[in-house]
Design an enzyme around this catalytic site. Structure first.
Site, PDB file in Angstrom:
ATOM      1  N   ASP A 207      50.497   0.128 -28.036  1.00  0.00           N
ATOM      2  CA  ASP A 207      49.492  -0.274 -27.055  1.00  0.00           C
ATOM      3  C   ASP A 207      49.170  -1.768 -27.163  1.00  0.00           C
ATOM      4  OD1 ASP A 207      47.291   0.755 -25.195  1.00  0.00           O
ATOM      5  OD2 ASP A 207      46.100  -0.320 -26.674  1.00  0.00           O
ATOM      6  N   GLU A 256      54.100  -2.118 -25.216  1.00  0.00           N
ATOM      7  CA  GLU A 256      53.454  -2.492 -23.961  1.00  0.00           C
ATOM      8  C   GLU A 256      53.106  -3.972 -23.998  1.00  0.00           C
ATOM      9  OE1 GLU A 256      49.545  -1.177 -21.343  1.00  0.00           O
ATOM     10  OE2 GLU A 256      49.326  -1.695 -23.435  1.00  0.00           O
ATOM     11  N   HIS A 334      49.018   5.932 -16.886  1.00  0.00           N
ATOM     12  CA  HIS A 334      47.607   6.288 -16.759  1.00  0.00           C
ATOM     13  C   HIS A 334      46.723   5.101 -16.388  1.00  0.00           C
ATOM     14  CE1 HIS A 334      48.404   4.693 -20.692  1.00  0.00           C
ATOM     15  NE2 HIS A 334      47.124   4.444 -20.838  1.00  0.00           N
ATOM     16  N   ASP A 335      47.324   3.950 -16.174  1.00  0.00           N
ATOM     17  CA  ASP A 335      46.542   2.749 -15.853  1.00  0.00           C
ATOM     18  C   ASP A 335      46.681   2.306 -14.400  1.00  0.00           C
ATOM     19  OD1 ASP A 335      45.573   2.540 -18.443  1.00  0.00           O
ATOM     20  OD2 ASP A 335      47.242   1.275 -19.103  1.00  0.00           O
TER      21      ASP A 335
HETATM   22  C1  NOJ Z   1      46.470  -0.119 -22.560  1.00  0.00           C
HETATM   23  C2  NOJ Z   1      46.294   1.338 -22.269  1.00  0.00           C
HETATM   24  O1  NOJ Z   1      47.371   1.785 -21.498  1.00  0.00           O
HETATM   25  C3  NOJ Z   1      44.969   1.474 -21.572  1.00  0.00           C
HETATM   26  O2  NOJ Z   1      44.782   2.753 -21.044  1.00  0.00           O
HETATM   27  C4  NOJ Z   1      43.894   1.122 -22.547  1.00  0.00           C
HETATM   28  O3  NOJ Z   1      42.648   1.139 -21.885  1.00  0.00           O
HETATM   29  C5  NOJ Z   1      44.104  -0.271 -23.133  1.00  0.00           C
HETATM   30  N1  NOJ Z   1      45.457  -0.519 -23.497  1.00  0.00           N
HETATM   31  C6  NOJ Z   1      43.249  -0.453 -24.357  1.00  0.00           C
HETATM   32  O4  NOJ Z   1      43.722   0.301 -25.414  1.00  0.00           O
END
Ligand code: NOJ
Length: 559
Positions: A207, A256, A334-335
């Site tokens: 992440d 990511e 999910h974002d």
């Molecule tokens: C990226 C994640 O995909 C997201 O859902 C999260 O809110 C942020 N990083 C913080 O961890």
């Protein structure tokens, strides 16, 4: 370069909270995933990526970890987790988990000690986080050190009275950022990683990987993202993890990182790099913004889909990594909003057709695919009626910002409805029974109102459903080793069409798709030697070089 097992896998992302509730508390859980292993295997998913399963107060649905060594009671126990590993492995499946290294929850014991000068472990843990005394303004008032803006809106600084300092949090104020310059913190996290690896985890999705280093000079600026994004030193941390943990344990790692340059992409995911195996970048994710919108600006302003930007991005990343590293292909996670509502058309007339068009456009491409739960049945954005229906922490800070920009309630709600992350977090729609078969009680998040007509059960027994299209495409990827295809995009600047050729084991393929309602055309000469293999509308004239609204076809020719 010898082939690696993760190059030919199909990753399926499970947002644990929303996938399947086995114990009737309205929250998805690990046993719920176990119950669906047959479904996942039949779909063609081979690697399961679980969103954070650790103990957490759930300010950000588990990305705020309060205990790295414990499974959240919302999701089950460590025995449930071990059972999932065992059962998945017995089927030849892999399980990778989210690894959140940039921050913890403010309820993590490290932070509890860090913020409290009277805590017996204060001295050790204070510097696990990032602190600053702040500034004094011209009226003698205390002020945050900088005007840097957090990714969820609002300041990155929160004042802690007990130490008379501000702590840094680039996400929510309940997610303090870790100080990666602190060696003891590094060692603790490394031990935690090894612990999960020893338990049998096959890899990680890392992440917020490009945020680990900060600009410790804390210059002022707004929003100031450059002070906590992609600073060179974060590669040192990742390389250390790669060399000490990821590579020796033969893990599957996906990092990511937004906004990576070509050089950086290879630094992350080049074959000779020691950071990750694969990179998740977001270049293609928000290419439908309306930059003239000042009330709900940035990603919140929905505009026309910029089809050339998607093609160019896919072509570019393929080119950058070709022969030198490995690419990931995905529509969304999910974002972002649900893909059929985002880049397709979720109206009753075009929902199914455009969902299949999007599937054709993505899943023939080289690289390792990630399917997001519910995408395989064409789940759509949710028609949230009230602000209180939303759950995402980001929604509430941004709503305030929209109001400050002068938006009225309806305008703000529209932006949230179109773009919020909650669109992609509603319960999986398994069948038409109450709560969509996700749970037998009111779920933590409202079920999408369309579940009676849009669900797995309805699509499972149909040869023409979106679900069966996904199954066919994923099986084809394997048969033809499409992950290794040689890709050529055509008409990169055409505003409507999406046309590419790629190579498989036994066949070459041509994909032609129309991303728009208006007809699209493509070069007829491309059809030479090809025969129609799949299409997404009842009748499709294989010889035509025009495509109707959202029409898509796949052609092939034997090699
Ligand atoms: C990226 C994640 O995909 C997201 O859902 C999260 O809110 C942020 N990083 C913080 O961890």
């Amino acid at each position: 370069m010898e082939r690696k097992y993760w190059q030919d896998t199909v990753i399926y992302q499970i947002y644990l909270r929303s996938f399947n509730d086995s114990n009737g508390d309205g929250i998805g859980d690990i046993q719920g995933v176990i119950e669906k292993l047959d479904y996942l295997e039949t779909l063609g998913a081979e690697t399961l990526w679980l969103s954070p399963h650790y103990d957490s107060p759930m300010d950000d649905n588990g990305y705020d970890i309060s205990n790295h060594w414990k499974v959240s009671p919302d999701y089950g126990t460590i025995d449930d987790f071990k059972a999932l590993l065992e059962k998945a492995h017995a089927r030849g499946m892999y399980v990778i988990t989210d690894l959140v290294l940039n921050h913890t929850s403010d309820e993590h014991p490290w932070f509890e000690a860090a913020k409290d000068p009277n805590h017996p472990d204060h001295e050790k843990y204070h510097d696990y986080y990032i602190w600053h005394k702040g500034k004094i303004d011209e009226h003698g008032h205390k002020q945050a050190p900088t005007r840097w803006r957090s990714w969820f809106g609002g300041s990155v600084w929160t004042y802690n009275e007990a130490t008379d300092e501000y702590y840094l949090h680039i996400f929510s104020k309940k997610m303090p950022d870790l100080n990666w310059r602190n060696k003891s913190m590094q060692e603790d996290l490394k031990a935690m990683i090894q612990w999960w690896v020893d338990l049998g985890v096959d890899g990680f999705r890392i992440d917020a990987a490009n945020h680990l280093e900060k600009n410790w000079d804390f210059p002022d600026g707004h929003p100031g993202y450059e002070n906590f994004s992609s600073l060179p030193k974060h590669h040192e941390y990742l390389e250390m993890l790669g060399k000490e943990l990821f590579t020796p344990n033969n893990l599957m790692t996906i990092g990511e990182s937004g906004g990576a340059s070509k050089e950086e992409a290879l630094q992350y995911a080049g074959f000779d790099s020691n950071e990750f195996d694969m990179l998740i970048q977001f270049e293609h994710c928000w290419v439908d913004t309306d930059d003239s919108n000042t009330l709900t600006p940035g990603k919140w302003a929905k505009g026309e889909v910029d089809v050339p930007a998607i093609k160019q991005s896919f072509a570019k990343w393929n080119e950058i990594l070709k022969g030198k590293g490995w690419n990931v292909i995905y529509w969304h996670n999910h974002d972002q909003p649900r893909i059929v509502s985002h880049y397709g058309d979720d109206s009753p007339q075009y929902w199914e057709k455009s969902a299949k068009m999007l599937a054709f456009s993505l899943y023939m491409l080289p690289g390792t695919p990630i399917v997001y739960y519910g995408e395989e049945i064409g789940m759509t954005n949710v028609d949230y009626k009230h602000l209180e229906d939303f759950k995402d922490v980001e929604v509430f800070t941004e709503y305030k910002n929209f109001m400050e920009n002068g938006a009225d309630h309806e305008t703000a709600m529209k932006a949230l409805r179109d773009r919020s992350r909650d669109n992609a977090r509603s319960p999986m729609q398994w069948n038409a029974s109450p709560y969509a078969g996700f749970s037998n009680t009111t779920p933590w998040m409202p079920v999408n109102g369309n579940f009676e007509t849009l669900n797995v059960a309805l699509q499972q027994n149909s040869d023409t459903s979106i679900l069966s299209t996904y199954k066919t495409l994923l099986a084809l990827r394997e048969e033809e080793a499409l992950a290794h295809g040689d890709l050529t995009f055509h008409d990169l600047d055409d505003p409507n069409n999406f046309v590419y050729e790629t190579t498989g084991k036994h066949f070459d393929f041509l994909v032609v798709a129309n991303f728009k309602k208006d007809p699209a055309t493509f070069d007829r000469a491309l059809l030479e030697g090809y025969t129609l293999f799949m299409h997404n509308q009842e009748t499709s004239d294989a010889s035509k070089n025009t495509l109707e609204a959202y029409e898509a076809r796949i052609y092939r020719k034997a090699k």
